[in-house]
Design an enzyme around this catalytic site. Structure first.
Site, PDB file in Angstrom:
ATOM      1  N   LYS A 195       0.906  -0.780   0.053  1.00 57.35           N
ATOM      2  CA  LYS A 195      -0.591   0.297  -0.023  1.00 57.35           C
ATOM      3  C   LYS A 195       0.894   1.483  -0.628  1.00 57.35           C
ATOM      4  O   LYS A 195       1.802   0.918   0.548  1.00 57.35           O
ATOM      5  CB  LYS A 195      -0.587  -0.130   1.241  1.00 57.35           C
ATOM      6  CG  LYS A 195      -1.610   1.537   0.786  1.00 57.35           C
ATOM      7  CD  LYS A 195      -2.814   1.227   2.478  1.00 57.35           C
ATOM      8  CE  LYS A 195      -4.185   1.808   2.699  1.00 57.35           C
ATOM      9  NZ  LYS A 195      -4.771   1.715   4.337  1.00 57.35           N
ATOM     10  N   SER A 245      -9.916   2.313   2.384  1.00 58.16           N
ATOM     11  CA  SER A 245      -9.094   2.953   1.507  1.00 58.16           C
ATOM     12  C   SER A 245      -8.036   2.379   0.972  1.00 58.16           C
ATOM     13  O   SER A 245      -7.307   2.271   0.512  1.00 58.16           O
ATOM     14  CB  SER A 245      -8.038   4.137   2.717  1.00 58.16           C
ATOM     15  OG  SER A 245      -7.420   3.251   3.618  1.00 58.16           O
ATOM     16  N   SER A 302     -10.628   0.071   7.076  1.00 59.14           N
ATOM     17  CA  SER A 302      -9.903   0.640   5.853  1.00 59.14           C
ATOM     18  C   SER A 302      -9.286  -0.989   5.428  1.00 59.14           C
ATOM     19  O   SER A 302      -8.960  -1.068   4.306  1.00 59.14           O
ATOM     20  CB  SER A 302      -9.243   1.461   5.948  1.00 59.14           C
ATOM     21  OG  SER A 302      -9.908   2.450   5.934  1.00 59.14           O
TER      22      SER A 302
END
Length: 488
Positions: A78, A158, A182
């Site tokens: 990420k 997210s 998330s």
């Protein structure tokens, strides 16, 4: 032979040990798959040269009889995790061209165990969003589609890039972070497994901060076993993060397959919210029945302050975000937009660098921390947070884990939700876990009427991840696996 990218981490690990293929062959298979799947916009930066170099190093170690827990396994990272010399921008324009000269503790742990980096994954800007629509690099496309429809869907947020990449088999697993859901919400939207560990289980050092008392790193993987393997490598104490906890990291994989006979599973009545779709409620009931059929005891519990969790979260998280994001001013690194004086330069850089959702949360956070409102909002929200934790503390006297839905709906289309408050309601089942610092896992449990993945969430006691993996594996066994159709 099965396509190399179809292998789980556990299967790829066994294949590498038996010399059925090399780490370089495995990495090349993923790099080719990534190229074909660029329409998903899951990766914002691909690192093929670095990946091949790391794979060759793994092959040399395997040949010498040395192997780490993730030796030769290709992962996606990420964009919130600092990776030395590689694009790390939290998918924000304000960090334009930033390449850190240091490595996050979590990724350092993964490289120590032999993992291979395929690239950096898309995400909501500064991890603020539930649909991956706030990224400066555009939204990620969910590999899943509604039955008889070609319309694009969001992967959740997210960590949308992480979830989409795992579901599309363009990485074996991915790092992710969870501040209010998330990891778990995108996992539920993509038919993958995501665990948010106990606060302090993984170091936050080198992860771009959103809300420091809520943020926690964790993995998104294809199945429960892979998530356990990943978390074992990611977790550690870290002198550079004083909130990380000095406790031994268990062998989480060993918990999978343990019988759940006698496990007490709590069903909180407050999670039956108004307007919850019938298929979500039915899935929740089915999950309880699956666990009961394997010997678990189902116990109705009450978590009375649950209804205050979402409003309290949307005071605490923006307040901490407004403080953390004050450092992005165009002076030392990132985007700089000139102005007549330094204040003008600050204002211009921040106005151009931050997207609308991030600006909204900075403004909310600054407001609730301002004189005259601090006691009315922030202090009260922190008191509510204590009450939420106390609800769970009382529940642990009666139950070992709590079972809830992971999301109030399956994946939706980009642009379908335009009201920020309605978007925030996507976190309704997940934020309590962050507010109380507890571990939570989302496991695929069924398909909606439209053929989209739905997840169930298990919440555990502090540092009770082993029990979560044990119970999640029981649900996974009953539900069966779900693989996204490849249409790209």
């Amino acid at each position: 032979m099965t396509s190399l990218t179809a292998l789980t981490i556990a299967a790829a690990r066994d294949g590498l040990r038996k010399k059925q293929f090399s780490a370089l062959e495995l990495t090349d298979a993923y790099l080719a798959a990534m190229e074909k799947a660029r329409v998903l916009n899951a990766y914002i930066v691909e690192t093929p040269e670095q990946a091949r170099a790391m794979a060759k190093a793994s092959d040399a170690k395997l040949a010498a009889g040395q192997r780490g827990a993730l030796e030769g396994i290709p992962l996606g990272i990420k964009d919130l995790f600092a990776t030395q010399g590689v694009h790390t921008q939290a998918c924000s324009h304000v960090l334009h061209d930033f390449k850190p000269q240091y490595e996050s503790t979590v990724t350092t742990n993964l490289w120590r165990d032999g993992a291979v980096m395929l690239g950096k994954l898309n995400m909501d800007e500064f991890a603020m969003g539930s649909s991956n629509e706030t990224s400066y690099y555009g939204n990620v496309i969910n590999p899943w589609k509604r039955k008889d429809s070609n319309a694009a869907l969001v992967p959740g947020g997210s960590s949308g890039g992480s979830a989409a990449a795992v579901a599309a088999h363009i990485c074996a697993a991915a790092t992710a972070t969870d501040t209010g859901g998330s990891i778990r919400q995108p996992a539920a939207f993509t038919g993958t497994v995501g665990i948010k560990p106990t606060y302090g289980r993984c170091s936050r050092w080198g992860i771009v901060a959103f809300a420091s008392s809520l943020d926690q790193a964790g993995p998104i993987a294809r199945d429960v076993r892979d998530a356990a393997i990943m978390l074992k490598s990611m977790a550690s104490v870290d002198p550079k993060d004083t909130t990380s906890v000095d406790m031994p990291v268990p062998d989480y994989e060993a918990a999978i397959g343990r019988p759940i006979k006698g496990l007490r599973v709590g069903i909180p009545k407050e999670y039956r919210v108004d307007g919850m779709p019938a298929e979500i409620d039915a899935l929740w009931q089915k999950g309880a029945e699956w666990l009961k059929a394997q010997g678990a005891e189902i116990v109705e519990i009450s978590l009375p302050h649950t209804k205050y969790a979402l409003p309290a979260y949307y005071i605490v998280a923006p307040a901490e975000a407004s403080s953390n994001l004050a450092r992005y001013d165009g002076v030392r690194y990132g985007l700089r937009v000139p102005g007549d004086d330094i204040v003008d330069m600050y204002e211009n850089s921040r106005a151009a660098g931050f997207g609308r959702e991030v600006q909204r949360r900075i403004l909310i956070g600054t407001y609730v921390l301002s004189a005259g409102y601090y006691d009315a909002y922030y202090v009260r929200a922190q008191k509510v947070r204590t009450l939420i934790k106390q609800d769970f503390d009382r529940a642990w006297d009666k139950v070992d884990v709590v079972l809830t839905p992971a999301t109030p709906s399956p994946a939706f289309a980009p642009g379908e939700i335009t009201d920020p408050v309605q978007m925030y309601l996507n976190d309704i089942f997940t934020v309590t876990v962050n507010m109380a610092g507890l571990p939570g896992i989302s496991v695929p449990a069924g398909l909606s009427a439209d053929g989209l993945p739905l997840g169930l969430q298990l919440i555990g006691k502090p540092f009770g991840e082993e029990t979560l993996f044990q119970a999640a594996a029981a649900i996974e066994q009953a539900a069966g696996g779900y693989t996204a159709p490849q249409w790209w």
